[in-house]
Design an enzyme around this catalytic site. Sequence first.
Site, mmCIF file in Angstrom:
data_model
loop_
_atom_site.group_PDB
_atom_site.id
_atom_site.type_symbol
_atom_site.label_atom_id
_atom_site.label_comp_id
_atom_site.label_asym_id
_atom_site.label_seq_id
_atom_site.Cartn_x
_atom_site.Cartn_y
_atom_site.Cartn_z
ATOM 1 N N SER A 182 0.807 -1.180 -0.096
ATOM 2 C CA SER A 182 0.024 -0.042 -0.010
ATOM 3 C C SER A 182 1.055 1.408 -0.039
ATOM 4 O O SER A 182 1.782 1.151 0.525
ATOM 5 C CB SER A 182 -0.841 -0.166 1.242
ATOM 6 O OG SER A 182 -1.387 1.337 1.499
ATOM 7 N N TYR A 194 -1.803 -0.268 10.517
ATOM 8 C CA TYR A 194 -1.960 -0.732 9.082
ATOM 9 C C TYR A 194 -0.714 -0.264 8.116
ATOM 10 O O TYR A 194 -0.160 -1.193 7.487
ATOM 11 C CB TYR A 194 -3.168 0.061 8.451
ATOM 12 C CG TYR A 194 -3.383 -0.347 7.040
ATOM 13 C CD1 TYR A 194 -3.982 -1.628 6.490
ATOM 14 C CD2 TYR A 194 -2.875 0.572 6.001
ATOM 15 C CE1 TYR A 194 -4.220 -1.628 5.030
ATOM 16 C CE2 TYR A 194 -3.057 0.477 4.647
ATOM 17 C CZ TYR A 194 -3.787 -0.923 4.320
ATOM 18 O OH TYR A 194 -3.843 -1.039 3.012
#
Length: 301
Positions: A182, A194
């Site tokens: 990501s 995350y």
Amino acid sequence: MFGQICVWIVVAQFVRYFLPWLYSNFIGPHFFGDKFNFKKHGEWAVVTGASDGIGKEFAKQLAAKGLNVVLISRSLGKLEKVASEIQKKYKTKTLVIDVDFTKGLEIYDTIQAKIKGLDIGILVNNVGMGYPGPLHFHELAAKDKFLWDMVACNVLSISYMTKQVINGMLEKRSGLIINISSMAGTIPLPVCLYSSTKAYVDKFTEDFNIEYQGKGVSMQSINPGPVLTNMWTIEGETWIKPNAEMYVASALTTIGMGTHTFGYYSHALLQLGSRFAVFCFPYLYEKFVWHTHRKLKPQST
């Protein structure tokens, strides 16, 4: 003399960093993106998180290139629907494995038993989970099992799925592993858990390629920015926020173009602009991303 040295340093940095970035994300995909032979590595591709979104599109678009596909996710009904669609449309074989990547390590024994004997050439480590809303770390930590689930899904799955296929790839000296990371792992964002798990993906990929150089097995991480999937609802036009089909079609053109790519031209530009803002205006950048993050809302599913 000092001024000339400074100029040459800037030129050297430009050549060292910007030109490879330009090739990996723009020049290479545009001129050579359709030349990669995915079938050369083997007959089967394994895709985790294949029931929805980016994973589903990787499965479909690899099948369109003539590969048989192993579909892995926790939702058996959704997997069977995707498998049926692939078989009907692309006339390739499928294998469905329903496991939950937030469970214990025993799920990998199940996967290993079911893929044993398959000529696996490509692994797409796509499975992952995000935040259930714009929450602080302590709010996430208060949720039962959330920390374990995210680390198991975003970190352990990369390592253990690679373990399932690496020996077979090394034996035939051919294989490609695609890790879906990501953009959050490459720039400062207020999603510390995350983004840290995604930074692991990038680091694992980079060092794997050093470790296995010359052995015929390569690994590439793709770092998407905003994509229209189940994970988040974020306002934006398709040029900045493509749907999963558009994104994967673009991402596949970046395969073989570098260790790390962003998969979509606007995401590469967005990351470059973010890094520039961090360098020039760190305080303003942090304030901006924090207020933007607080406006995000999870999409109900």
